[in-house]
Design a protein around this motif. Structure first.
Motif, PDB file in Angstrom:
ATOM      1  N   UNK A  41     -12.101  36.338  18.085  1.00 53.69           N
ATOM      2  CA  UNK A  41     -12.454  37.466  17.205  1.00 53.69           C
ATOM      3  C   UNK A  41     -12.001  38.793  17.799  1.00 53.69           C
ATOM      4  N   UNK A  42     -12.255  38.976  19.100  1.00 57.30           N
ATOM      5  CA  UNK A  42     -11.915  40.246  19.745  1.00 57.30           C
ATOM      6  C   UNK A  42     -10.418  40.383  19.982  1.00 57.30           C
ATOM      7  N   UNK A  43      -9.754  39.287  20.309  1.00 58.10           N
ATOM      8  CA  UNK A  43      -8.308  39.352  20.532  1.00 58.10           C
ATOM      9  C   UNK A  43      -7.553  39.670  19.253  1.00 58.10           C
ATOM     10  N   UNK A  44      -8.061  39.187  18.130  1.00 62.48           N
ATOM     11  CA  UNK A  44      -7.332  39.331  16.876  1.00 62.48           C
ATOM     12  C   UNK A  44      -7.914  40.390  15.947  1.00 62.48           C
ATOM     13  N   UNK A  45      -8.898  41.151  16.425  1.00 64.04           N
ATOM     14  CA  UNK A  45      -9.379  42.246  15.581  1.00 64.04           C
ATOM     15  C   UNK A  45      -8.462  43.462  15.712  1.00 64.04           C
ATOM     16  N   UNK A  46      -7.719  43.561  16.833  1.00 64.16           N
ATOM     17  CA  UNK A  46      -6.730  44.628  17.009  1.00 64.16           C
ATOM     18  C   UNK A  46      -5.570  44.108  17.861  1.00 64.16           C
ATOM     19  N   UNK A  47      -4.859  43.095  17.424  1.00 68.13           N
ATOM     20  CA  UNK A  47      -3.825  42.468  18.263  1.00 68.13           C
ATOM     21  C   UNK A  47      -2.653  43.383  18.586  1.00 68.13           C
ATOM     22  N   UNK A  48      -2.248  44.247  17.647  1.00 67.67           N
ATOM     23  CA  UNK A  48      -1.110  45.131  17.905  1.00 67.67           C
ATOM     24  C   UNK A  48      -1.496  46.205  18.916  1.00 67.67           C
ATOM     25  N   UNK A  49      -2.750  46.620  18.884  1.00 68.84           N
ATOM     26  CA  UNK A  49      -3.218  47.595  19.868  1.00 68.84           C
ATOM     27  C   UNK A  49      -3.231  46.993  21.261  1.00 68.84           C
ATOM     28  N   UNK A  50      -3.683  45.762  21.380  1.00 67.93           N
ATOM     29  CA  UNK A  50      -3.679  45.096  22.681  1.00 67.93           C
ATOM     30  C   UNK A  50      -2.254  44.913  23.199  1.00 67.93           C
ATOM     31  N   UNK A  51      -1.331  44.699  22.285  1.00 72.81           N
ATOM     32  CA  UNK A  51       0.063  44.492  22.680  1.00 72.81           C
ATOM     33  C   UNK A  51       0.647  45.751  23.310  1.00 72.81           C
ATOM     34  N   UNK A  52       0.244  46.927  22.812  1.00 69.61           N
ATOM     35  CA  UNK A  52       0.820  48.185  23.283  1.00 69.61           C
ATOM     36  C   UNK A  52      -0.184  49.050  24.040  1.00 69.61           C
ATOM     37  N   UNK A  53      -1.148  48.404  24.704  1.00 67.38           N
ATOM     38  CA  UNK A  53      -2.058  49.102  25.607  1.00 67.38           C
ATOM     39  C   UNK A  53      -1.850  48.571  27.015  1.00 67.38           C
ATOM     40  N   UNK A  54      -1.845  49.486  27.970  1.00 70.01           N
ATOM     41  CA  UNK A  54      -1.608  49.103  29.357  1.00 70.01           C
ATOM     42  C   UNK A  54      -2.739  49.609  30.236  1.00 70.01           C
ATOM     43  N   UNK A  55      -2.953  48.922  31.335  1.00 71.17           N
ATOM     44  CA  UNK A  55      -3.982  49.347  32.277  1.00 71.17           C
ATOM     45  C   UNK A  55      -3.431  50.353  33.277  1.00 71.17           C
ATOM     46  N   UNK A  56      -2.128  50.386  33.432  1.00 71.18           N
ATOM     47  CA  UNK A  56      -1.520  51.234  34.452  1.00 71.18           C
ATOM     48  C   UNK A  56      -0.771  52.391  33.823  1.00 71.18           C
ATOM     49  N   UNK A  57      -0.753  53.489  34.523  1.00 69.58           N
ATOM     50  CA  UNK A  57       0.069  54.630  34.135  1.00 69.58           C
ATOM     51  C   UNK A  57       0.832  55.090  35.382  1.00 69.58           C
ATOM     52  N   UNK A  58       2.168  55.114  35.379  1.00 69.17           N
ATOM     53  CA  UNK A  58       3.015  54.770  34.233  1.00 69.17           C
ATOM     54  C   UNK A  58       3.029  53.275  33.937  1.00 69.17           C
ATOM     55  N   UNK A  59       3.443  52.951  32.739  1.00 68.27           N
ATOM     56  CA  UNK A  59       3.456  51.572  32.260  1.00 68.27           C
ATOM     57  C   UNK A  59       4.423  50.725  33.095  1.00 68.27           C
ATOM     58  N   UNK A  60       3.952  49.521  33.463  1.00 66.28           N
ATOM     59  CA  UNK A  60       4.783  48.602  34.251  1.00 66.28           C
ATOM     60  C   UNK A  60       5.017  47.296  33.498  1.00 66.28           C
ATOM     61  N   UNK A  61       5.064  47.390  32.179  1.00 60.84           N
ATOM     62  CA  UNK A  61       5.209  46.183  31.357  1.00 60.84           C
ATOM     63  C   UNK A  61       6.585  45.549  31.548  1.00 60.84           C
ATOM     64  N   UNK A  62       6.609  44.231  31.457  1.00 59.38           N
ATOM     65  CA  UNK A  62       7.870  43.509  31.447  1.00 59.38           C
ATOM     66  C   UNK A  62       8.434  43.541  30.029  1.00 59.38           C
ATOM     67  N   UNK A  63       9.651  44.036  29.908  1.00 58.48           N
ATOM     68  CA  UNK A  63      10.273  44.160  28.587  1.00 58.48           C
ATOM     69  C   UNK A  63      10.389  42.795  27.915  1.00 58.48           C
ATOM     70  N   UNK A  64      10.815  41.791  28.676  1.00 60.36           N
ATOM     71  CA  UNK A  64      11.003  40.450  28.129  1.00 60.36           C
ATOM     72  C   UNK A  64       9.676  39.839  27.696  1.00 60.36           C
ATOM     73  N   UNK A  65       8.663  39.993  28.535  1.00 61.86           N
ATOM     74  CA  UNK A  65       7.353  39.410  28.225  1.00 61.86           C
ATOM     75  C   UNK A  65       6.761  40.050  26.974  1.00 61.86           C
ATOM     76  N   UNK A  66       6.873  41.383  26.871  1.00 58.99           N
ATOM     77  CA  UNK A  66       6.302  42.071  25.719  1.00 58.99           C
ATOM     78  C   UNK A  66       7.013  41.687  24.429  1.00 58.99           C
ATOM     79  N   UNK A  67       8.346  41.566  24.484  1.00 58.32           N
ATOM     80  CA  UNK A  67       9.094  41.158  23.298  1.00 58.32           C
ATOM     81  C   UNK A  67       8.713  39.746  22.884  1.00 58.32           C
ATOM     82  N   UNK A  68       8.517  38.880  23.867  1.00 60.30           N
ATOM     83  CA  UNK A  68       8.102  37.513  23.558  1.00 60.30           C
ATOM     84  C   UNK A  68       6.728  37.503  22.903  1.00 60.30           C
ATOM     85  N   UNK A  69       5.813  38.343  23.407  1.00 59.89           N
ATOM     86  CA  UNK A  69       4.472  38.422  22.827  1.00 59.89           C
ATOM     87  C   UNK A  69       4.523  38.976  21.413  1.00 59.89           C
TER      88      UNK A  69
END
Length: 657
Positions: A41-69
């Motif tokens: 319920x919590x994962x899918x109540x705002x899935x796009x927000x979770x996809x583009x929220x990061x815990x770190x600043x600056x963002x250290x997201x993996x480009x490949x992993x995020x595109x796959x997600x």
């Protein structure tokens, strides 16, 4: 006998505390069936927000992993959409007769939808750059959808699922956008498309190859068009099939303030100006909408007008009335702003149509503010929170707006400018009935406030005020004014004050100290200095603070390059906090944009952290580079350390950890 499991209601409250923590929620999926059902319920109540929220600043997201997600997220929704429309799609031979039933109906969980996040997810999914080991994904890249629109029978993954017939997702979306789900005109288009698909199915392989080749050549040109088209289809489906869709946002300005997360650097900001025609809800499809965020600087008049006929239960409204070409009009209001005024009138209609508006945030109004305020007054008995962001107020303009709002609990003015223009108001005086008996938060962060205006607002505020940010006080240090008297009135009027953020001048120290004498519950004290105002009273203030018992102080901060203080005075202040054995509660220390902070100051803080072991957060934003060993030691002794250094070449703060 006690139950071995926590009740569902208790688990819901616990999960609510980390609803933006993706990793924790994913771990909860594996505990047991009940935890899985709640975590989903919590994962899918705002899935796009979770996809583009990061815990770190600056963002250290993996480009490949995020595109796959992003790709997997869109494909999961596609499986639900296909299942809901399986009869029509099977009849048109777009999908096989045997399809997999989804584990959950994820559309039932969606509550928050941001159009920028949705569009970015689709855009990234259309151009995935996966490595060779990412071939395990079951579905084809979304970028292939439009390449096979005329060849739905082409097997995109012959090496998966035992060579069963695969589904062309773009053909599915094309059918849904042109079938009876839309208008009658679209139905005819659907027939032609369907017959076109049939003919392409029976056509030769060479024809299919030719079509695919032509589509591939046009892929770069059509990517943006395809993204917009797919996004519109998804918006239509979400608004129709998501019964819990309560929040819609068309920009991310407000989101950055609302959650304790950092926005992913890869969020496609170039899409932030897309038209609100992108989202056209039909009647009764989003009547359950309760929160609207619309801060994009493009025309929103049609959207406001449509929503005023459809959604009457909006309790939180966060909007901007401005255009990309009107930024220069922010402080002038002397040009033709008829378009802005018309948009303000449509917003006024939307506000009037609501049954119970409790929270309202208004961004950047070059014109039309009075029309909005007349609509606001209709909700004077229900409005609890009012926020202005980047608004310029002339004279006493703000006070008549606030006068009828006697139920306010929070007043927030961020980056606003209050300027008394006596030519416009030769006999300025506040409204007689200005009174806020329930207000507990008064936040003037980054706003330039005339002392006379601030004095009247404070005088009308409740004695139970707990949060006070005085903003950037406009004052003349060479002559006495109401700003000096202000601290004395704060100390006497608000004994329950817990949070105080203010600037000060050395002539105001004695009055400022009276706040510590009377406000015994103060737990957060932040000094924020104007860059243009020099203050050399910080050493004196730190010395005098040692005369007060501050057992409740948990957060102490100094922000401003012109605040000068020595390591010895900082040591005296920190030592006074640990004299009481049971009074050591300081959890957070911050020194931002500091020009004087150096290694000696850091040594003093390290000594304090070792002695008391209660400090768990240290924020250092300095102009002088600190010793690496000292910083490393600080990271060992303090749980959360943020260290940023000013980069002269790039003219920005750079994270050094």
């Amino acid at each position: 006998m006690t139950s071995p499991f926590l009740p569902t209601d208790c688990l819901l409250l616990i999960f609510e505390e980390f609803k933006y923590d993706k990793s924790s929620l994913h771990s909860c999926l594996l505990v047991n069936r009940l935890w899985c059902q709640i975590a989903v319920r919590f994962l899918w109540c705002h899935p796009f927000r979770l996809l583009y929220s990061c815990k770190n600043s600056p963002c250290k997201c993996s480009n490949e992993k995020r595109q796959s997600q992003a790709k997997n997220l869109i494909e999961t929704y596609m499986s639900i959409i296909i299942y809901h429309n399986k009869n029509s799609l099977i009849k048109k031979r777009i999908i096989p007769t045997q399809i997999t039933i989804p584990v959950f109906n994820y559309l039932d969980f969606l509550q928050n939808l941001d159009l920028l996040e949705l569009s970015t997810a689709i855009h990234e999914g259309m151009n995935p750059k996966h490595s060779e080991n990412s071939k395990k994904h079951q579905f084809p890249p979304i970028s292939q959808w439009y390449q096979f629109i005329r060849a739905p029978s082409v097997d995109l993954h012959s090496d998966h699922l035992n060579s069963k017939k695969k589904i062309d997702y773009y053909a599915v979306l094309n059918f849904l956008s042109t079938s009876k789900h839309s208008s009658s005109t679209s139905s005819s288009t659907s027939s032609s498309n369907s017959s076109s698909n049939s003919s392409s199915t029976s056509s030769s392989t060479s024809s299919n190859s030719s079509n695919s080749s032509n589509s591939s050549n046009r892929s770069n040109k059509n990517t943006e068009m395809s993204t917009d088209r797919i996004s519109r289809i998804f918006c239509k489906i979400f608004s129709k099939r998501c019964p819990k869709l309560h929040q819609l946002s068309v920009d991310l300005i407000s989101r950055r303030c609302n959650i304790d997360e950092f926005v992913c650097n890869f969020l496609n900001s170039r899409l932030s100006g897309f038209s609100t025609k992108f989202y056209r809800p039909k009647l009764n499809h989003i009547s359950q909408l309760t929160h609207l965020i619309c801060t994009t600087k493009v025309s929103k008049r049609d959207l406001f007008t449509t929503l005023s006929k459809v959604a009457h239960n909006i309790s939180k409204l966060d909007v901007c009335i401005d255009y990309l070409d009107h930024n220069q009009y922010f402080c002038e209001r002397i040009i033709d702003v008829s378009y802005v005024e018309l948009e303000a009138l449509s917003l006024s209609t939307l506000i009037k149509s609501q049954k119970r508006l409790t929270h309202l945030s208004l961004h950047t109004f070059p014109a039309g503010l009075q029309a909005i305020c007349s609509a606001i007054h209709l909700h004077s008995s229900t409005l609890r929170s009012l926020s202005f962001v980047g608004v310029f107020f002339y004279g006493w303009e703000i006070l008549p707006i606030l006068a009828p709002l006697k139920m306010l609990e929070k007043l927030h003015c961020d980056s606003c400018h209050f300027q008394l223009v006596f030519e416009l108001t030769p006999e300025p005086h506040p409204p007689v009935n200005l009174k806020f008996p329930f207000i507990s938060i008064l936040d003037m962060s980054n706003s330039y406030v005339e002392p006379q205006i601030m004095k009247y607002i404070l005088k009308a505020s409740s004695k139970n005020l707990k949060y006070l940010d005085l903003g950037r006080k406009i004052q003349d240090p060479k002559s006495p004014d109401d700003s000096t008297i202000m601290f004395g009135s704060i100390a006497n009027q608000f004994p329950e004050l817990r949070y105080l953020k203010t600037s000060f001048h050395e002539t105001e120290i004695s009055q400022l100290l009276s706040v510590f004498e009377n406000c015994k519950q103060l737990d957060t004290f932040i000094l924020c200095q104007l860059e243009s105002l020099n203050s050399y009273g910080m050493n004196e203030l730190l010395k005098n603070l040692t005369n007060f018992r501050l057992p409740n102080l948990k957060h102490f901060g100094i922000r401003g390059s012109n605040y000068v203080f020595s390591p010895s005075n900082l040591q005296i202040f920190l030592s006074s906090l640990k004299e009481d054995g049971d009074g050591i509660n300081l959890k957070t220390l911050e020194f931002c944009t500091s020009n004087c902070f150096n290694n000696e100051h850091l040594k003093v803080i390290l000594e304090y952290a070792i002695d008391v072991k209660s400090l768990n957060k240290l924020v250092l934003q300095v102009y002088r580079e600190l010793n690496k060993d000292l910083v490393k030691k600080a990271c060992e002794k303090v749980k959360d350390v943020k260290y940023e250094l000013w980069n002269v070449e790039e003219q920005k703060w750079q994270n050094k950890l």
